[in-house]
Design a protein around this motif. Structure first.
Motif, PDB file in Angstrom:
ATOM      1  N   LYS A 184       0.832  -1.206   0.000  1.00  0.00           N
ATOM      2  CA  LYS A 184       0.000   0.000   0.000  1.00  0.00           C
ATOM      3  C   LYS A 184       0.863   1.251   0.000  1.00  0.00           C
ATOM      4  O   LYS A 184       0.600   2.212  -0.740  1.00  0.00           O
ATOM      5  CB  LYS A 184      -0.915  -0.009   1.230  1.00  0.00           C
ATOM      6  CG  LYS A 184      -1.991   1.084   1.198  1.00  0.00           C
ATOM      7  CD  LYS A 184      -3.031   0.809   0.138  1.00  0.00           C
ATOM      8  CE  LYS A 184      -4.203   1.801   0.256  1.00  0.00           C
ATOM      9  NZ  LYS A 184      -5.255   1.528  -0.723  1.00  0.00           N
ATOM     10  N   VAL A 185       1.925   1.257   0.816  1.00  0.00           N
ATOM     11  CA  VAL A 185       2.825   2.402   0.871  1.00  0.00           C
ATOM     12  C   VAL A 185       3.475   2.642  -0.487  1.00  0.00           C
ATOM     13  O   VAL A 185       3.488   3.771  -1.005  1.00  0.00           O
ATOM     14  CB  VAL A 185       3.907   2.196   1.957  1.00  0.00           C
ATOM     15  CG1 VAL A 185       5.024   3.225   1.820  1.00  0.00           C
ATOM     16  CG2 VAL A 185       3.292   2.278   3.345  1.00  0.00           C
ATOM     17  N   LYS A 186       4.038   1.585  -1.071  1.00  0.00           N
ATOM     18  CA  LYS A 186       4.711   1.735  -2.365  1.00  0.00           C
ATOM     19  C   LYS A 186       3.735   2.142  -3.457  1.00  0.00           C
ATOM     20  O   LYS A 186       4.054   2.979  -4.318  1.00  0.00           O
ATOM     21  CB  LYS A 186       5.403   0.427  -2.750  1.00  0.00           C
ATOM     22  CG  LYS A 186       6.543   0.001  -1.848  1.00  0.00           C
ATOM     23  CD  LYS A 186       7.621   1.055  -1.742  1.00  0.00           C
ATOM     24  CE  LYS A 186       8.332   1.323  -3.044  1.00  0.00           C
ATOM     25  NZ  LYS A 186       9.440   2.309  -2.891  1.00  0.00           N
ATOM     26  N   TYR A 187       2.537   1.560  -3.411  1.00  0.00           N
ATOM     27  CA  TYR A 187       1.527   1.887  -4.423  1.00  0.00           C
ATOM     28  C   TYR A 187       1.157   3.370  -4.356  1.00  0.00           C
ATOM     29  O   TYR A 187       1.106   4.061  -5.384  1.00  0.00           O
ATOM     30  CB  TYR A 187       0.285   1.022  -4.226  1.00  0.00           C
ATOM     31  CG  TYR A 187      -0.884   1.448  -5.095  1.00  0.00           C
ATOM     32  CD1 TYR A 187      -0.880   1.200  -6.470  1.00  0.00           C
ATOM     33  CD2 TYR A 187      -1.977   2.107  -4.549  1.00  0.00           C
ATOM     34  CE1 TYR A 187      -1.935   1.604  -7.261  1.00  0.00           C
ATOM     35  CE2 TYR A 187      -3.034   2.512  -5.334  1.00  0.00           C
ATOM     36  CZ  TYR A 187      -3.016   2.253  -6.697  1.00  0.00           C
ATOM     37  OH  TYR A 187      -4.057   2.654  -7.483  1.00  0.00           O
ATOM     38  N   LEU A 188       0.904   3.879  -3.157  1.00  0.00           N
ATOM     39  CA  LEU A 188       0.524   5.282  -3.013  1.00  0.00           C
ATOM     40  C   LEU A 188       1.669   6.216  -3.397  1.00  0.00           C
ATOM     41  O   LEU A 188       1.439   7.290  -3.968  1.00  0.00           O
ATOM     42  CB  LEU A 188       0.060   5.552  -1.582  1.00  0.00           C
ATOM     43  CG  LEU A 188      -1.263   4.884  -1.187  1.00  0.00           C
ATOM     44  CD1 LEU A 188      -1.567   5.142   0.293  1.00  0.00           C
ATOM     45  CD2 LEU A 188      -2.413   5.376  -2.060  1.00  0.00           C
ATOM     46  N   GLU A 189       2.906   5.813  -3.090  1.00  0.00           N
ATOM     47  CA  GLU A 189       4.057   6.614  -3.516  1.00  0.00           C
ATOM     48  C   GLU A 189       4.103   6.722  -5.043  1.00  0.00           C
ATOM     49  O   GLU A 189       4.316   7.806  -5.597  1.00  0.00           O
ATOM     50  CB  GLU A 189       5.352   5.978  -3.016  1.00  0.00           C
ATOM     51  CG  GLU A 189       5.612   6.158  -1.532  1.00  0.00           C
ATOM     52  CD  GLU A 189       6.888   5.448  -1.092  1.00  0.00           C
ATOM     53  OE1 GLU A 189       7.546   4.803  -1.951  1.00  0.00           O
ATOM     54  OE2 GLU A 189       7.236   5.515   0.101  1.00  0.00           O
ATOM     55  N   LEU A 190       3.911   5.598  -5.704  1.00  0.00           N
ATOM     56  CA  LEU A 190       3.972   5.581  -7.166  1.00  0.00           C
ATOM     57  C   LEU A 190       2.772   6.281  -7.791  1.00  0.00           C
ATOM     58  O   LEU A 190       2.888   6.908  -8.852  1.00  0.00           O
ATOM     59  CB  LEU A 190       4.073   4.143  -7.665  1.00  0.00           C
ATOM     60  CG  LEU A 190       5.378   3.420  -7.317  1.00  0.00           C
ATOM     61  CD1 LEU A 190       5.283   1.936  -7.637  1.00  0.00           C
ATOM     62  CD2 LEU A 190       6.549   4.044  -8.064  1.00  0.00           C
ATOM     63  N   LYS A 191       1.630   6.167  -7.143  1.00  0.00           N
ATOM     64  CA  LYS A 191       0.423   6.818  -7.660  1.00  0.00           C
ATOM     65  C   LYS A 191       0.567   8.346  -7.647  1.00  0.00           C
ATOM     66  O   LYS A 191       0.009   9.041  -8.501  1.00  0.00           O
ATOM     67  CB  LYS A 191      -0.792   6.386  -6.840  1.00  0.00           C
ATOM     68  CG  LYS A 191      -2.130   6.767  -7.466  1.00  0.00           C
ATOM     69  CD  LYS A 191      -3.265   6.111  -6.726  1.00  0.00           C
ATOM     70  CE  LYS A 191      -4.616   6.591  -7.264  1.00  0.00           C
ATOM     71  NZ  LYS A 191      -4.797   6.257  -8.692  1.00  0.00           N
TER      72      LYS A 191
END
Length: 253
Positions: free
Chosen positions: A200-207
């Motif tokens: 979730k953390v990595k996804y939101l960073e990339l988003k």
């Protein structure tokens, strides 16, 4: 016709991902792992199928200039093979290069599919421990939510055909990933939540950084499979990513 290069970041990621980080002709790895003395090195070269210049190798003055740097007109090669096709353009026609590219991408898919069958707990342990080692315990509170069918989730995120191919391959192994993660959670009661939180953390960073879901997916895969030395490790990373795609709120439903 201009000879300037204007590859989009997404085009580059799709090209490297679909080619498996290998030369499309000789299959040499073009991303070298770090050594004791040097960092990761990228030796691959992006070659134009229809030449970037009307007067260069395979140049075509009638080809739309705004399509020159599109994924469909590019092929990933090592320096030697790039020089070969440009020095012998009559032997490597545009139609021939398209066939080489297509056959190589099919070969990459086949290697990932075959490697899926060989994934063991050793590869999953390496991949999952590497990405779940951070302190993500308190990052998110996960509640039960209604799952939608994976095919509906894929359609909703509007992935390209290239990324859909990777999803099809990775989703074939999610049962084994689930079994491994479940066993790990018995030993470490917060393991699954920590793993979910990492994604979730990595996804939101990339988003925050990218608008395109293809680019986010490929960046996540690249992060997970870093330092992979074989198709088995790359396939393991892909299967873990696809399991998390299916399990939690990465790529909204």
């Amino acid at each position: 016709m201009s000879s300037n290069r204007n590859y989009s970041p997404l085009t580059i990621k799709l090209l490297f991902g679909s080619a498996g980080g290998r030369c499309s002709m000789c299959k040499t790895k073009i991303v070298l792992n770090a050594t004791e003395n040097d960092g990761v090195a990228q030796i691959g070269e992006i070659a134009h199928i229809i030449g970037s210049s009307e007067y260069g190798p395979r140049g075509d003055g009638n080809f739309p200039e705004d399509k020159l740097d599109d994924y469909e007109n590019l092929i990933l090669l090592c320096p030697s093979c790039h020089k070969k096709i440009d020095k012998q353009p009559n032997s490597y026609s545009p139609s021939g290069l398209h066939e080489i590219k297509s056959n190589h991408e099919k070969w990459v898919d086949e290697q990932l599919e075959v490697s899926n069958l060989e994934i063991s707990s050793k590869e999953l342990d390496r991949i999952i421990k590497n990405i779940s080692s951070g302190d993500y315990e308190s990052s998110f509170s996960f509640e039960e939510f209604e799952h939608i069918d994976v095919s509906d989730k894929i359609d909703k995120n509007d992935f390209s055909n290239q990324v859909k191919r990777f999803l099809d391959i990775g989703l074939m192994k999610t049962y084994e990933v689930k079994s491994f993660v479940t066993e790990m959670d018995k030993l470490d009661k917060n393991f699954i939540n920590r793993l979910k939180s990492f994604f979730k953390v990595k996804y939101l960073e990339l988003k925050e950084k990218y608008d395109d879901n293809d680019e986010i997916f490929l960046e996540l895969w690249n992060y997970i499979k870093k330092d992979a030395n074989s198709f088995i490790e790359e396939a393991a990373a892909l299967s873990v990513l696809c399991y998390m795609f299916e399990l939690c709120e990465v790529f909204e439903k």
